[in-house]
Motif scaffolding. Structure first.
Motif, PDB file in Angstrom:
ATOM      1  N   ALA A  93       0.866  -1.053   0.012  1.00 56.76           N
ATOM      2  CA  ALA A  93       0.035  -0.136  -0.078  1.00 56.76           C
ATOM      3  C   ALA A  93       0.768   1.202   0.080  1.00 56.76           C
ATOM      4  O   ALA A  93       0.669   2.320  -0.634  1.00 56.76           O
ATOM      5  CB  ALA A  93      -0.779  -0.154   1.295  1.00 56.76           C
ATOM      6  N   GLU A  94       2.158   1.326   0.837  1.00 52.21           N
ATOM      7  CA  GLU A  94       2.967   2.488   1.035  1.00 52.21           C
ATOM      8  C   GLU A  94       3.667   2.698  -0.618  1.00 52.21           C
ATOM      9  O   GLU A  94       3.767   3.795  -1.193  1.00 52.21           O
ATOM     10  CB  GLU A  94       3.819   2.287   1.756  1.00 52.21           C
ATOM     11  CG  GLU A  94       4.786   3.475   2.143  1.00 52.21           C
ATOM     12  CD  GLU A  94       4.047   4.614   2.591  1.00 52.21           C
ATOM     13  OE1 GLU A  94       4.704   5.842   2.235  1.00 52.21           O
ATOM     14  OE2 GLU A  94       3.117   4.859   2.787  1.00 52.21           O
ATOM     15  N   LYS A  95       4.115   1.633  -1.385  1.00 48.46           N
ATOM     16  CA  LYS A  95       4.867   1.679  -2.826  1.00 48.46           C
ATOM     17  C   LYS A  95       3.637   2.310  -3.465  1.00 48.46           C
ATOM     18  O   LYS A  95       3.982   3.215  -4.222  1.00 48.46           O
ATOM     19  CB  LYS A  95       5.004   0.111  -3.025  1.00 48.46           C
ATOM     20  CG  LYS A  95       6.244  -0.531  -2.364  1.00 48.46           C
ATOM     21  CD  LYS A  95       6.338  -1.692  -2.906  1.00 48.46           C
ATOM     22  CE  LYS A  95       7.358  -2.715  -2.006  1.00 48.46           C
ATOM     23  NZ  LYS A  95       7.520  -4.017  -2.351  1.00 48.46           N
ATOM     24  N   ARG A  96       2.522   1.790  -3.418  1.00 50.37           N
ATOM     25  CA  ARG A  96       1.350   2.275  -4.405  1.00 50.37           C
ATOM     26  C   ARG A  96       1.373   3.616  -4.072  1.00 50.37           C
ATOM     27  O   ARG A  96       0.766   4.610  -5.232  1.00 50.37           O
ATOM     28  CB  ARG A  96       0.089   1.456  -4.327  1.00 50.37           C
ATOM     29  CG  ARG A  96       0.039   0.146  -4.722  1.00 50.37           C
ATOM     30  CD  ARG A  96      -1.378  -0.584  -4.288  1.00 50.37           C
ATOM     31  NE  ARG A  96      -1.245  -1.813  -5.128  1.00 50.37           N
ATOM     32  CZ  ARG A  96      -2.197  -2.155  -6.000  1.00 50.37           C
ATOM     33  NH1 ARG A  96      -2.824  -1.435  -6.444  1.00 50.37           N
ATOM     34  NH2 ARG A  96      -2.005  -3.314  -6.626  1.00 50.37           N
ATOM     35  N   LYS A  97       1.132   4.057  -2.893  1.00 43.02           N
ATOM     36  CA  LYS A  97       0.854   5.526  -2.613  1.00 43.02           C
ATOM     37  C   LYS A  97       2.050   6.407  -3.019  1.00 43.02           C
ATOM     38  O   LYS A  97       1.833   7.648  -3.688  1.00 43.02           O
ATOM     39  CB  LYS A  97       0.980   5.620  -1.128  1.00 43.02           C
ATOM     40  CG  LYS A  97       0.428   6.962  -0.505  1.00 43.02           C
ATOM     41  CD  LYS A  97      -0.088   7.138   0.898  1.00 43.02           C
ATOM     42  CE  LYS A  97       0.885   7.177   1.648  1.00 43.02           C
ATOM     43  NZ  LYS A  97       1.140   7.300   3.223  1.00 43.02           N
ATOM     44  N   ARG A  98       3.326   5.834  -3.126  1.00 39.94           N
ATOM     45  CA  ARG A  98       4.545   6.764  -3.254  1.00 39.94           C
ATOM     46  C   ARG A  98       4.804   6.713  -5.054  1.00 39.94           C
ATOM     47  O   ARG A  98       5.332   7.627  -5.448  1.00 39.94           O
ATOM     48  CB  ARG A  98       5.859   6.203  -2.625  1.00 39.94           C
ATOM     49  CG  ARG A  98       5.887   6.196  -1.251  1.00 39.94           C
ATOM     50  CD  ARG A  98       7.240   5.943  -0.701  1.00 39.94           C
ATOM     51  NE  ARG A  98       7.211   5.786   0.517  1.00 39.94           N
ATOM     52  CZ  ARG A  98       8.452   5.562   1.467  1.00 39.94           C
ATOM     53  NH1 ARG A  98       9.550   5.013   0.590  1.00 39.94           N
ATOM     54  NH2 ARG A  98       8.338   5.470   2.593  1.00 39.94           N
ATOM     55  N   ALA A  99       4.160   5.701  -5.554  1.00 37.08           N
ATOM     56  CA  ALA A  99       4.343   5.756  -7.096  1.00 37.08           C
ATOM     57  C   ALA A  99       3.590   6.880  -7.949  1.00 37.08           C
ATOM     58  O   ALA A  99       2.570   7.436  -7.401  1.00 37.08           O
ATOM     59  CB  ALA A  99       4.007   4.382  -7.665  1.00 37.08           C
ATOM     60  N   HIS A 100       4.154   6.875  -9.068  1.00 34.02           N
ATOM     61  CA  HIS A 100       3.601   8.014  -9.956  1.00 34.02           C
ATOM     62  C   HIS A 100       2.507   7.020 -10.834  1.00 34.02           C
ATOM     63  O   HIS A 100       1.516   8.017 -11.064  1.00 34.02           O
ATOM     64  CB  HIS A 100       4.635   8.544 -10.879  1.00 34.02           C
ATOM     65  CG  HIS A 100       5.737   9.417 -10.314  1.00 34.02           C
ATOM     66  ND1 HIS A 100       6.966   9.057  -9.811  1.00 34.02           N
ATOM     67  CD2 HIS A 100       5.712  10.627  -9.958  1.00 34.02           C
ATOM     68  CE1 HIS A 100       7.651   9.851  -9.438  1.00 34.02           C
ATOM     69  NE2 HIS A 100       6.732  11.027  -9.485  1.00 34.02           N
ATOM     70  N   CYS A 101       2.638   5.963 -10.958  1.00 32.34           N
ATOM     71  CA  CYS A 101       1.713   5.022 -11.598  1.00 32.34           C
ATOM     72  C   CYS A 101       1.712   3.526 -10.951  1.00 32.34           C
ATOM     73  O   CYS A 101       3.183   3.291 -10.614  1.00 32.34           O
ATOM     74  CB  CYS A 101       2.189   5.141 -12.947  1.00 32.34           C
ATOM     75  SG  CYS A 101       0.921   3.978 -14.103  1.00 32.34           S
TER      76      CYS A 101
END
Length: 138
Positions: A93-101
């Motif tokens: 969930a944190e990776k998804r939040k930080r990603a541009h896409c």
């Protein structure tokens, strides 16, 4: 493991730097890095944009536990190893939040390929613009 990582990681960083230098020299509009522990290693700072490919937890678990090395283990040992792998990573969930896409890889492979191709196609002109701005600033 730490000793092995101390030997391998500097070589990987050097290879990544060489790859990016060749891409710049060739005026490539886009260079893609596949870094499994991108955020954990702080490598996102080297990227203009981050694309996270991610599957739902049940699909992740199924895929990891179906690897040959995991299938060779007792089920409870494989499950514990999977949990240890997750414990060493930033939560999804944190990776998804930080990603541009984010591309959901729980979909059929053809959908994933199409989404990655669309991402790359959308970014090519942006990469060319960034390259021109960097040349002008130099």
């Amino acid at each position: 493991l730490k000793r092995l990582e101390a030997l391998v990681h500097p070589l990987v960083r050097a290879a990544r730097g060489d790859f990016l230098a060749r891409a710049r020299a060739a005026a490539e509009p886009l260079a893609v890095l596949d870094i499994p522990l991108l955020y954990e290693a702080g490598c996102e700072k080297e990227c203009d944009e981050v694309l996270v490919v991610s599957a739902p937890p049940s699909v992740q678990r199924e895929r990891v536990l179906s690897r040959p090395n995991m299938r060779a283990m007792a089920p409870e040992e494989a499950a514990a190893k999977f949990e240890a792998i997750l414990a060493n990573q930033l939560p999804d969930a944190e990776k998804r939040k930080r990603a541009h896409c984010v591309i959901d890889t729980g979909a059929p492979m053809e959908s994933t390929r199409a989404a990655v191709a669309a991402f790359a196609e959308q970014r090519r002109p942006l990469g060319a613009q960034r390259r021109r701005r960097r040349r002008l600033a130099a």
